[in-house]
Design a protein around this motif. Structure first.
Motif, PDB file in Angstrom:
ATOM      1  N   ASP A 171      42.698  47.130  39.930  1.00 57.53           N
ATOM      2  CA  ASP A 171      42.747  47.270  38.474  1.00 57.53           C
ATOM      3  C   ASP A 171      44.166  47.524  37.956  1.00 57.53           C
ATOM      4  N   VAL A 172      45.129  46.801  38.495  1.00 52.23           N
ATOM      5  CA  VAL A 172      46.492  46.869  37.975  1.00 52.23           C
ATOM      6  C   VAL A 172      46.885  45.483  37.489  1.00 52.23           C
ATOM      7  N   LEU A 173      46.947  45.297  36.183  1.00 50.47           N
ATOM      8  CA  LEU A 173      47.396  44.059  35.537  1.00 50.47           C
ATOM      9  C   LEU A 173      46.524  42.856  35.884  1.00 50.47           C
ATOM     10  N   THR A 174      45.253  43.078  36.183  1.00 48.85           N
ATOM     11  CA  THR A 174      44.367  41.965  36.544  1.00 48.85           C
ATOM     12  C   THR A 174      43.220  41.753  35.554  1.00 48.85           C
ATOM     13  N   ARG A 175      43.083  42.614  34.573  1.00 50.55           N
ATOM     14  CA  ARG A 175      41.917  42.509  33.690  1.00 50.55           C
ATOM     15  C   ARG A 175      41.843  41.187  32.908  1.00 50.55           C
ATOM     16  N   PRO A 176      42.952  40.682  32.376  1.00 53.07           N
ATOM     17  CA  PRO A 176      42.845  39.391  31.671  1.00 53.07           C
ATOM     18  C   PRO A 176      42.325  38.273  32.571  1.00 53.07           C
ATOM     19  N   LEU A 177      42.781  38.244  33.815  1.00 52.06           N
ATOM     20  CA  LEU A 177      42.299  37.223  34.753  1.00 52.06           C
ATOM     21  C   LEU A 177      40.828  37.405  35.045  1.00 52.06           C
ATOM     22  N   PHE A 178      40.418  38.626  35.306  1.00 54.75           N
ATOM     23  CA  PHE A 178      39.019  38.867  35.663  1.00 54.75           C
ATOM     24  C   PHE A 178      38.081  38.569  34.487  1.00 54.75           C
ATOM     25  N   ARG A 179      38.524  38.866  33.273  1.00 54.62           N
ATOM     26  CA  ARG A 179      37.692  38.536  32.104  1.00 54.62           C
ATOM     27  C   ARG A 179      37.441  37.033  32.034  1.00 54.62           C
ATOM     28  N   GLN A 180      38.488  36.245  32.270  1.00 52.13           N
ATOM     29  CA  GLN A 180      38.335  34.796  32.214  1.00 52.13           C
ATOM     30  C   GLN A 180      37.420  34.296  33.323  1.00 52.13           C
ATOM     31  N   LEU A 181      37.550  34.833  34.522  1.00 52.33           N
ATOM     32  CA  LEU A 181      36.710  34.389  35.631  1.00 52.33           C
ATOM     33  C   LEU A 181      35.253  34.796  35.428  1.00 52.33           C
ATOM     34  N   ALA A 182      35.036  36.016  34.957  1.00 52.81           N
ATOM     35  CA  ALA A 182      33.664  36.423  34.662  1.00 52.81           C
ATOM     36  C   ALA A 182      33.082  35.578  33.533  1.00 52.81           C
ATOM     37  N   GLY A 183      33.929  35.183  32.588  1.00 51.88           N
ATOM     38  CA  GLY A 183      33.476  34.310  31.505  1.00 51.88           C
ATOM     39  C   GLY A 183      33.059  32.937  31.984  1.00 51.88           C
ATOM     40  N   GLN A 184      33.509  32.556  33.186  1.00 52.91           N
ATOM     41  CA  GLN A 184      33.080  31.297  33.804  1.00 52.91           C
ATOM     42  C   GLN A 184      31.755  31.449  34.545  1.00 52.91           C
ATOM     43  N   GLY A 185      31.248  32.674  34.616  1.00 51.38           N
ATOM     44  CA  GLY A 185      30.001  32.917  35.325  1.00 51.38           C
ATOM     45  C   GLY A 185      30.178  33.473  36.714  1.00 51.38           C
ATOM     46  N   HIS A 186      31.428  33.725  37.124  1.00 50.06           N
ATOM     47  CA  HIS A 186      31.686  34.235  38.471  1.00 50.06           C
ATOM     48  C   HIS A 186      31.593  35.761  38.511  1.00 50.06           C
ATOM     49  N   VAL A 187      31.250  36.283  39.676  1.00 48.43           N
ATOM     50  CA  VAL A 187      31.304  37.717  39.932  1.00 48.43           C
ATOM     51  C   VAL A 187      32.619  38.009  40.650  1.00 48.43           C
ATOM     52  N   VAL A 188      33.360  38.995  40.162  1.00 46.51           N
ATOM     53  CA  VAL A 188      34.631  39.361  40.773  1.00 46.51           C
ATOM     54  C   VAL A 188      34.499  40.758  41.368  1.00 46.51           C
ATOM     55  N   MET A 189      34.812  40.870  42.637  1.00 46.02           N
ATOM     56  CA  MET A 189      34.840  42.155  43.333  1.00 46.02           C
ATOM     57  C   MET A 189      36.302  42.539  43.526  1.00 46.02           C
ATOM     58  N   ASP A 190      36.777  43.472  42.724  1.00 46.71           N
ATOM     59  CA  ASP A 190      38.165  43.943  42.792  1.00 46.71           C
ATOM     60  C   ASP A 190      38.205  45.072  43.816  1.00 46.71           C
ATOM     61  N   ALA A 191      38.544  44.726  45.059  1.00 48.03           N
ATOM     62  CA  ALA A 191      38.377  45.651  46.177  1.00 48.03           C
ATOM     63  C   ALA A 191      39.650  46.444  46.438  1.00 48.03           C
TER      64      ALA A 191
END
Length: 467
Positions: A171-191
């Motif tokens: 969760d460091v500077l990745t939220r904009p990317l993850f929002r876009q990927l989740a908006g595509q229907g993908h599940v993102v596991m930020d491990a």
């Protein structure tokens, strides 16, 4: 006003010079990466200076402003230029693999001035995915699920953060990317994997395998096809993602408790990951020798309220003392990571090099690399691309000219035109590899290698030729 025009023009020219000039130090790459992220602003700044210069009859302002704006325009145009990487990897008909409903949610073009608004994803913070055997150490992840209004794609992305194997966290500077990927229907596991000196390379790659095993075991809960798991990361995170993807059966990199667990993945995505450790070590050592000596080490104290407020504003979250850069000196870094220097443990440098694990069974790979990367040797990235291509592995390799390391993560994140172009390609890559997954979990992508390849500019068809 004339002085202002001159000042703005000179400023834009200096800004442009930073964009053009490769750098060779850790400190300088952060300035350059930030500068390239602001090239749209450079175009506006230079244009304003040139217009004011014409009105105020200042030749210097006109020349310098035009120069700065021209550099900005050239960088943007070269960065977002189309390439034939998908046709080479998946065949001329690759676009037919993408379902129309999925394509409608994707970026329309590589040149995107702002990311589209997407419905707010469902975010669950600090989900435990593993307890390290024999300890009480729990590994946590943030799970980004598609918005309720978006149909799940069935694909899960395990993301590994970068930080020289020593600092930062999830969760460091990745939220904009993850929002876009989740908006595509993908599940993102930020491990949140472990870092040095708590563990070494084998421990970190093992944590990647633990994350993959966990998301597969919980596939039904998150609406995931367990055969559609992708590992992705930036910098050191991309490095351990590549190793986990290319060497799923390497006993030195797999925890004992996972030896009989399937941790293979559908694909791997590398944002400027390290392909070869020996050449990277030589570069970093040379950079360290050319830099001023660092101040004597001192005990790190926890950030105060003001510092944490600044980190929250800039990075989106506070950090602890051990999560903050910089990494230790190069020799100590390598001892923490690999147990020694190349002449002491050469076998560890081979083990730690993704290029040495390439074989025909490697999963499809998407690689993003800047030609001015001060951290990753460009020739090593091209070497990995050629090895994958020769082995028959579907690989999309994208070089961004004049672009530095961490181009997608410098503040503000995803601002660099290269980051937007990378997102455009990432969306399509994920759709292509998902379309090729067979029910048994085996990829049929290699069959696409029989498709004829298209002619293309040297930058995309033959990375060794340069941009």
């Amino acid at each position: 006003m004339k002085n202002l025009a001159t000042f703005l023009g000179v400023l834009s020219a200096v800004f442009g010079a930073i964009v053009l000039r490769p750098v060779n130090s850790y400190q300088a790459f952060m300035w350059k990466s930030t500068a390239t992220a602001q090239t749209p602003g450079l175009v506006l700044l230079g244009s304003l200076a040139a217009v004011l210069g014409m009105k105020q009859r200042s030749p210097l302002a006109v020349i310098t402003g035009t120069l700065g704006a021209g550099i900005g325009v050239t960088y943007i145009r070269r960065t977002v230029a189309p390439h034939n990487g998908f046709a080479r990897a998946f065949g001329r008909d690759w676009q037919r693999r993408i379902p129309p409903e999925a394509e409608r949610r994707m970026l329309r073009r590589r040149l995107t001035w702002r990311l589209p608004r997407v419905p707010e994803p469902r975010l669950t913070r600090n989900v435990p995915f593993c307890t390290i055997p024999g300890t009480n150490r729990r590994l946590l992840a943030d799970i980004w699920q598609p918005p309720a209004s978006v149909e799940p794609s069935g694909t899960a992305i395990v993301y590994l953060y970068g930080g020289s194997w020593h600092f930062f966290d999830k969760d460091v500077l990745t939220r904009p990317l993850f929002r876009q990927l989740a908006g595509q229907g993908h599940v993102v596991m930020d491990a949140a994997h472990r870092s040095c000196p708590e563990t070494d390379l084998a421990g970190m790659v093992g944590d990647v395998h633990r994350a993959v095993a966990w998301i597969k075991a919980n596939a039904a809960q998150y609406g995931i096809d367990p055969g559609r798991v992708v590992v992705m990361g930036g910098s050191s995170g991309a490095h351990i993602a590549l190793l986990a993807a290319y060497a799923p059966d390497e006993p030195r990199l797999i925890p004992e408790d996972l030896r009989k667990v399937d941790t293979s993945v559908m694909a791997v995505v590398s944002f400027y990951g390290i392909p070869e450790m020996s050449s990277a070590y030589r570069r970093w050592l040379a950079q360290e020798g050319a830099s001023p000596p660092p101040p004597p080490p001192r005990r790190r104290s926890e950030p105060g309220k003001l510092a944490n407020a600044l980190y929250t504003l800039m990075l989106g979250r506070p950090l602890t003392a051990v999560q903050l850069p910089p990494a230790p000196p190069v020799r100590q870094l390598m001892r923490n990571l690999l147990g020694g220097l190349p002449d002491e443990v050469p076998e560890m440098y081979d083990l730690a090099s993704p290029v040495h694990h390439v074989r025909a069974s490697c999963p499809p790979t998407l690689m993003f690399q800047g030609t001015h990367d001060a951290v990753v040797p460009l020739q090593a990235a091209r070497k990995l691309y050629r090895a994958l291509d020769t082995a028959g592995v579907p690989v999309v390799y994208v070089e961004f000219p004049w672009t530095e390391h961490a181009f997608d993560g410098m503040y503000p994140p995803m601002a660099n035109p290269a980051a937007r172009a990378a997102l455009y390609d990432l969306e399509r890559f994920l759709a292509c590899v998902a379309a090729d997954r067979q029910p048994a979990g085996q990829s049929a992508v290699n069959a696409s290698r029989a498709h004829p390849r298209t002619n293309s500019p040297a930058r995309e068809s033959d990375p060794s030729a340069g941009p």
